[in-house]
Design an enzyme around this catalytic site. Structure first.
Site, PDB file in Angstrom:
ATOM      1  CB  ALA A 259       3.696   3.378  -5.405  1.00 40.86           C
TER       2      ALA A 259
ATOM      3  CE  LYS B 153      10.563   8.670  13.292  1.00 46.76           C
ATOM      4  NZ  LYS B 153      11.041  10.276  13.100  1.00 46.76           N
TER       5      LYS B 153
ATOM      6  CG  LEU C 140      -1.633  -1.353   1.544  1.00 53.93           C
ATOM      7  CD1 LEU C 140      -2.412  -0.894   3.256  1.00 53.93           C
ATOM      8  CD2 LEU C 140      -2.293  -1.308   0.283  1.00 53.93           C
TER       9      LEU C 140
ATOM     10  CB  SER D 112       9.045   3.861  -5.655  1.00 56.33           C
ATOM     11  OG  SER D 112      10.191   4.647  -4.483  1.00 56.33           O
TER      12      SER D 112
END
Lengths: 445, 445
Positions: A14, A206, A12, A19
């Site tokens: 690109a 994070k 899910l 990519s």
């Protein structure tokens, strides 16, 4: 020989990471099959627009706008779209259809982590997220697996590459914040709207993920104390250097003991993100540029540090693929995934109640009695002074006329944060104090 | 709710590491059960003498001299005795009886690794060995799992704490090798017989293990080129400092491409251990004291570094316990263990055929024509000079009498190691060259 089952992998997104994930999945298919114990077939890439121009040269027929059908037929779903929706819905859909999930989505995990990990637990699936924290650096797996027989005391992480780049350039070149930010934007290290980075929203996400994992506690994002770096100017950096420190934006996750309110063990945690003074000889001090590093203090293992690139498409893709291989092995072997543990569920202490040591820099009138006044306010506030350095910029004439300015750099012993905040407020309201230049905690001493 | 199966854990060895493993297994039983998915019962500790005095205060009845019976009844066998035998026989026995094995035994793995991993493969069991390399630092798991979707180009490791302590002290205090070694022995950082450390046998074993794992190739110990640090004297360290380097004993594992003899891919590997010059700004340069660090250059992930304590009983025990938890999870979940892959089986190139760049330090007669002679020998030997620095210690009188000595520090471009070795031999045989002071490779430039 029985032909091993082939695993269907759905991607899910690109973008920069997606990519690269697709490229590596196709380019290293044989090696990945060998490591995963089964061939991995990239069966499709869900995108918003199939015809959009893309960097990577991937087979056209892989792209689809029908994410739901793609997910429904997959063994492993990789989510690298970012954002909360539709990522959340799609991950829940993937788990419900029996797929393992690999995601790089820190915002989603920091916000909806509990819901997603619960859903995974229900079906015995794995949600792997090495790429969500510190890019390519293996930190999630070491915390979860390698230190599984140990106890983490403290984590100090440089987990945002943009702010580390900015602070490092300021430190090494003596440049100002705005100047370096503009440069970082030009070079693509910082976004056009740098808020998420410089105001430490990204680092806070994070921190929440790291603390949840390390302390087996669900840490909601709003329990993370957050301060950005916009008030760190060239003077603050310069003063830090002179005192043997470097300024770093740190995510600090700390196990506190002997907390009166934390029955029955007395243990609690603190999770906070702020610019801090780190001694120059500390391993975190030599983390330069846009790199990330996570320093872990464990009870048995001692001090560990994990260092590397914190971002970048191909670097993050490396972390995603490591997770994909693990998920594939689990799929082949069967058995439940490793769930997230919130077994400890330690209370999270608000910032005002923890103890830190600080360096307070004040611009004051250069006249007799000021130091005594300042020292008195600190003492009244239960903030004990460890070091004082006074520098005067004015000359005798200025001093005569009362215009002379002095800088006071005060290092404190550990003090309660609330006492410190109250004291700084009183200092700021004192007529002899012209300006509170900075208040920075010291970490890693 | 079904009571989870309890797992029987056998411990072989009760030394510095073993006693800490036992202590942590007992002290953290609840947490470990939670993380492993099943309670872990320490069923016995095999020792040579049940009545020997021991540091740790463990229940007497755990000790036994009957290792065979202990192993036969165990689900997980932890081997922390060290040495080749009986460790090898016992591990094979454990695997044959269906147990998973956790070991910290680097000498055994470097020597009999193939046999042991083959035996594990046969029965689908796991041999985990995080503790065998770099103590508490998670490096085996990151290489095997986190980077499973990536390709390692190069590893540079500081994997021996004793030699790093010695070289670091020499560098920071300007002390001599013998002096620091004696001090390290007094402090317990070095053995009474320091050969395994200072002659790099220990580092070579770890290099073989790292290279085998990173390159999916069985690397026998005798394929590792090994040079110790006994010839690194204070002068070498001082010269390195002046040139902007620090001397570190490095284990270098490198993927070579375009090797004419390495059909069909042209890929081969080099595994070598030697003292090398590391630029001061490289992350490995700031690894001080007895710490270890492993720097990994991966194709997608970029540069990573893993840092921490390389030795110590409790630190190593932390790594052992992480492996125990993973082995327990596998035991609970079922399915085969993760085998060692020797899929690639790349040829290992002998040292003479790789290319390195070096710094050669010569003590020469301080008279006209010497530099020309030296430069000529280098040029004849296909070793191209990048930098030269000449320093003269003699005065005019000494120069008149022909007694004056000069030091030549020559930095080379990358050259074939064999050419370099031949050239150094020719230099040593030249009358104007009084002594070849040192030949150190430059790594991490």
């Amino acid at each position: 020989m029985i032909e091993p089952r082939r695993l269907r992998v759905a991607l899910l997104g690109a973008g920069a990471v997606g990519s690269q994930v697709a490229r590596l999945l196709l380019a290293h298919a044989d090696e990945l099959a060998d490591r995963a114990g089964a061939p991995l077939d990239l069966v499709g890439i869900a995108v918003r627009d199939v015809d959009a121009p893309r960097e990577a040269d991937l087979p056209r027929e892989l792209y689809t706008t029908d994410a739901d059908t793609l997910i429904a037929g997959a063994d492993i779903v990789i989510e690298v779209t970012g954002g909360l929706e539709p990522a959340r819905t799609r991950i829940l859909h993937a788990l419900a259809s029996g797929a393992d999930v690999v995601t790089a989505n820190k915002a989603l995990l920091a916000t909806h982590g509990s819901e997603i990990f619960d859903a995974a637990d229900q079906v015995g699936a794995t949600v792997a997220y090495e790429a969500a924290v510190a890019g390519a650096i293996p930190i999630i797996r070491p915390l979860r697996d390698s230190l599984a027989g140990d106890r983490v005391r403290r984590i100090m992480g440089i987990v945002n590459g943009t702010t580390n780049y900015i602070l490092d350039r300021m430190d090494r070149e003596g440049l100002g914040f705005d100047e370096v930010l503009a440069e970082a934007q030009r070079l693509g290290y910082a976004e056009a709207d740098p808020t998420a980075d410089v105001e430490a929203y990204d680092a806070a996400q994070k921190a929440a993920i790291l603390a949840s994992l390390a302390f087996h506690t669900s840490v909601p994002l709003d329990a993370v104390h957050r301060e950005g770096i916009t008030s760190v100017d060239a003077g603050v950096i310069e003063a830090a250097r002179k005192a043997g420190y470097v300024v770093k934006l740190l995510a600090v996750c700390e196990r506190l003991v002997d907390q009166p309110d934390a029955a029955p063990t007395g243990e609690a945690i603190s999770v906070r993100v702020y610019p801090a003074l780190v001694p120059r000889e500390h391993p975190l001090a030599s983390v330069h540029g846009a790199n990330n590093a996570v320093f872990v203090e464990a009870e048995a293992a001692g001090d560990l540090m994990f260092y590397g690139a914190g971002a970048g498409g191909v670097q993050t893709a490396s972390a995603v693929l490591g997770d994909v291989v693990s998920a594939a092995r689990r799929h082949v072997a069967g058995g439940p995934g490793v769930g997230e543990s919130t077994r400890a569920n330690l209370p999270i202490v608000p910032i005002g109640r923890i103890r830190t040591s600080c360096q307070v820099t004040l611009e004051v009138d250069d006249k007799p009695g000021v130091l005594a006044t300042v020292a008195g306010i600190l003492s009244d506030g239960n903030v004990s002074i460890a070091t004082v350095e006074q520098t005067t910029s004015g000359d005798a004439v200025a001093r005569e006329s009362g215009d002379a300015v002095a800088h006071l750099v005060i290092g404190t012993h550990t003090a309660r944060e609330q006492d410190l905040a109250d004291t700084v407020e009183r200092l700021a309201a004192t007529s002899a104090v012209r300006r509170v230049v900075s208040v920075l905690r010291v970490e890693g001493d």
